[in-house]
Design an enzyme around this catalytic site. Structure first.
Site, mmCIF file in Angstrom:
data_model
loop_
_atom_site.group_PDB
_atom_site.id
_atom_site.type_symbol
_atom_site.label_atom_id
_atom_site.label_comp_id
_atom_site.label_asym_id
_atom_site.label_seq_id
_atom_site.Cartn_x
_atom_site.Cartn_y
_atom_site.Cartn_z
ATOM 1 N NE ARG A 77 -3.839 -2.222 0.274
ATOM 2 C CZ ARG A 77 -4.882 -2.539 1.051
ATOM 3 N NH1 ARG A 77 -5.237 -1.726 2.021
ATOM 4 N NH2 ARG A 77 -5.549 -3.655 0.856
ATOM 5 C CD GLU A 102 -3.261 3.320 2.598
ATOM 6 O OE1 GLU A 102 -3.122 3.463 3.835
ATOM 7 O OE2 GLU A 102 -4.158 2.641 2.088
ATOM 8 N NE ARG A 115 -5.852 2.669 11.839
ATOM 9 C CZ ARG A 115 -7.176 2.549 11.828
ATOM 10 N NH1 ARG A 115 -7.753 1.598 12.523
ATOM 11 N NH2 ARG A 115 -7.913 3.360 11.114
ATOM 12 C CG HIS A 116 -1.899 3.135 8.164
ATOM 13 N ND1 HIS A 116 -2.540 3.937 9.080
ATOM 14 C CD2 HIS A 116 -2.859 2.722 7.298
ATOM 15 C CE1 HIS A 116 -3.828 4.015 8.780
ATOM 16 N NE2 HIS A 116 -4.046 3.280 7.696
ATOM 17 C CD GLU A 169 -10.282 -2.112 8.164
ATOM 18 O OE1 GLU A 169 -9.784 -3.066 7.540
ATOM 19 O OE2 GLU A 169 -10.076 -0.925 7.889
ATOM 20 C CB SER A 229 -12.030 -4.188 4.582
ATOM 21 O OG SER A 229 -13.013 -3.457 3.904
ATOM 22 N NE ARG A 247 -4.406 -2.223 10.833
ATOM 23 C CZ ARG A 247 -4.985 -1.340 10.028
ATOM 24 N NH1 ARG A 247 -6.301 -1.228 10.001
ATOM 25 N NH2 ARG A 247 -4.260 -0.585 9.223
#
Length: 533
Positions: free
Chosen positions: A305, A307, A313-314, A456, A459, A507
């Site tokens: 990812r 991002e 948490r990323h 979360e 998903s 996670r």
């Protein structure tokens, strides 16, 4: 001419005496240094060169192991097994020097083997020499050693070791791999309990960057050894539980021609004369496997990812635990399968990894993870109503922010006493193009998220399995359908209705243990600021 130079030199009487003294002193120092080095290397010289070493050949630096000899006569025992060898003679043990302290005619050494530790003792006697005691006391911390010793029981518990009722009386010790004398971090400091409430505790901490820069050392702490064994347990349980339910494990490509989630957060890589992307998800390939009649599939692999999120948490690369499943008439068939899989994983960790959970708890404050059986399922609208009841202003079609996720988790815990719950029927506007809309309310979709401690961890959704409807939704999201032509084409030959989800493994472990940062559960984490080690 040579004689004249010697005479000139000899005439400076005062200078010669000083020079001679300096030379003699330097020669003596060099001689002592050479003797010390020889004693360390061979382990058979006396302290001053004239004291006989009766332990000669029983200690020293081992030659580098290059698979020359098998040494099959040496039977090695693990530290936890030593309790079964008390008073049964000599055994061989390999481990690291955790700490060592030589004083006079004795040396106490703590030997560490992964998370297990045991006290070793050497005392001068007819087998052990003073030189051997001194040598052992000088072995650098973290060096790997082989020792031959007698396991004996002790009258009082050794509180500083995991093996508290046994110690080793050493008869031979050989250094297999010597560590540098100066370490970038001390294992004792990196293992120290994090208890901010303890005002009297030692305020020695190893910061996160130092840990990650020296990850090989940091991973040796008991808590880290336990964390990554728990992580292996999550993957094993995921595989075993789904295999038992009739799922097939598949492996999907990580280099793809189009962004799998339809967004811009992708890593672009050169692919010969063209460009490609690192997969954000195995989503499209799981669905193609369902279209190919595999019925139920799962995969474990890297997910990327792009991002620029520097949060707790990323990660830019993590391990995805993904699954996909065909169903008969309602996507809740899949939702319940996933929910029950999580319940089985939580029970497996609780029952099979209690020792690891306890080891993590010795360093970090670990609250027991609570869950219901069957899992709690709430509608997205119910979650929004709970937040509004707590004074939060949020729209019906607005995605949950991180603070709202956490608050909702606390509200759910207070009302239902569970750390795990499922939120169903998310707004369609905030889900990917391949998500099936809710047939009864076009605002919502047949999609769901699952949460642990208010964050979360999965998903998922029912996927659109009709090719024309899929094209319509892709265009609505501004996706170039020519780049996903193979994906769309796979649904033109008949495809069963199906649903699934993707889980972030790191996670799950972080939240199960209640840790504060995902970098603690990623062995070699990748984030926007870290590409090494």
């Amino acid at each position: 001419m040579v004689e004249e130079k010697e005479n000139v030199s000899a005439n400076g009487e005062q200078v010669s005496k000083k020079g001679a003294k300096k030379a003699a002193k330097a020669a003596k120092k060099a001689e002592q240094k050479a003797e010390s080095a020889a004693a360390a290397s061979a382990g058979n010289d006396g302290e001053a060169g004239d004291v006989a070493d009766h332990a000669q050949g029983r200690y020293g630096l081992s030659e580098m192991i290059q698979s020359k000899d098998k040494r099959s006569e040496r039977i090695f025992v693990t530290v936890p097994e030593l309790v079964n060898h008390v008073d049964k003679g000599l055994v061989w043990v390999r481990g690291r020097v955790h700490t060592s302290r030589a004083k006079g005619k004795q040396c106490f050494l703590i030997l560490r083997q992964q998370s297990s530790t045991i006290q070793c003792i050497l005392a001068v006697n007819d087998i052990i020499s003073k030189q051997m005691v001194k040598f052992t006391g000088n072995i650098p911390k973290e060096s790997i050693i082989d020792i031959q010793a007698k396991p004996v029981s002790v009258p009082n518990k050794i509180e500083s070791c995991t093996e508290q009722t046994v110690e080793l009386c050493v008869e031979q010790v050989f250094v297999i791999s010597q560590a540098k004398p100066q370490l970038p971090l001390q294992i004792e400091d990196a293992s120290r309990p994090e208890n901010p409430d303890d005002a009297e505790g030692l305020n020695i901490r190893v910061n996160q960057d130092t840990r990650l820069d020296n990850r090989v050392l940091d991973l040796r702490t008991p808590a880290n050894q336990a964390i990554f064994r728990l992580e292996a347990g999550v993957c094993r349980l995921f595989r075993d539980i789904l295999t038992e339910k009739g799922f097939t494990e598949i492996h999907t490509p990580k280099i793809i021609s189009a962004a799998s989630e339809g967004g811009a957060n992708v890593f672009t890589v050169s692919y010969f004369k063209d460009s490609a992307y690192l997969a954000q998800s195995p989503q499209l390939y799981k669905q193609m496997a369902i279209a190919a009649d595999f019925d139920k599939v799962f995969t474990v692999g890297a997910v990327f990812r792009a991002e620029d999120s520097n949060t707790h948490r990323h990660l830019t690369e993590f391990v995805g635990l993904d699954l996909e499943m065909a169903f008969k008439y309602h996507y809740h068939e899949v939702l319940h399968t996933i929910g029950n899989t999580f319940t089985a994983i939580f029970k497996g960790l609780r029952d099979q990894y209690s020792r690891e959970i306890e080891a993590v708890g010795q360093q970090y404050k670990v609250e027991p993870f609570k869950f219901l059986e069957p899992p709690l399922i709430l509608q997205f609208a119910e979650g929004v109503a709970m937040l509004r009841g707590a004074g939060v202003e949020t729209g019906d079609e607005e995605d949950l922010s991180t603070p709202n996720e956490k608050l909702l988790g606390r509200l759910v815990k207070a009302k239902y006493d569970t750390d795990f719950y499922i939120l169903d029927k998310f707004p369609l506007a905030i889900r990917p193009f391949y998500t099936m809309p809710d047939p009864n309310n076009p605002i919502y979709s047949n999609s769901y998220d699952m949460f642990m401690r208010g964050e979360e961890i999965l998903s998922g959704a029912q996927r659109i399995h009709d090719p024309e409807y899929l094209i319509e939704r892709a265009k609505h999201h501004g996706i170039d359908t020519t780049k996903i032509a193979a994906y769309i084409e796979s649904f033109r030959y008949g495809c069963p209705p199906h649903a699934g989800g993707g889980i972030g493994m790191e996670r799950v472990v972080m939240l199960y243990l209640g840790l504060d940062n995902i970098r603690k559960t990623s062995m070699f984490p990748r984030d926007p600021k870290r590409l090494t080690p």
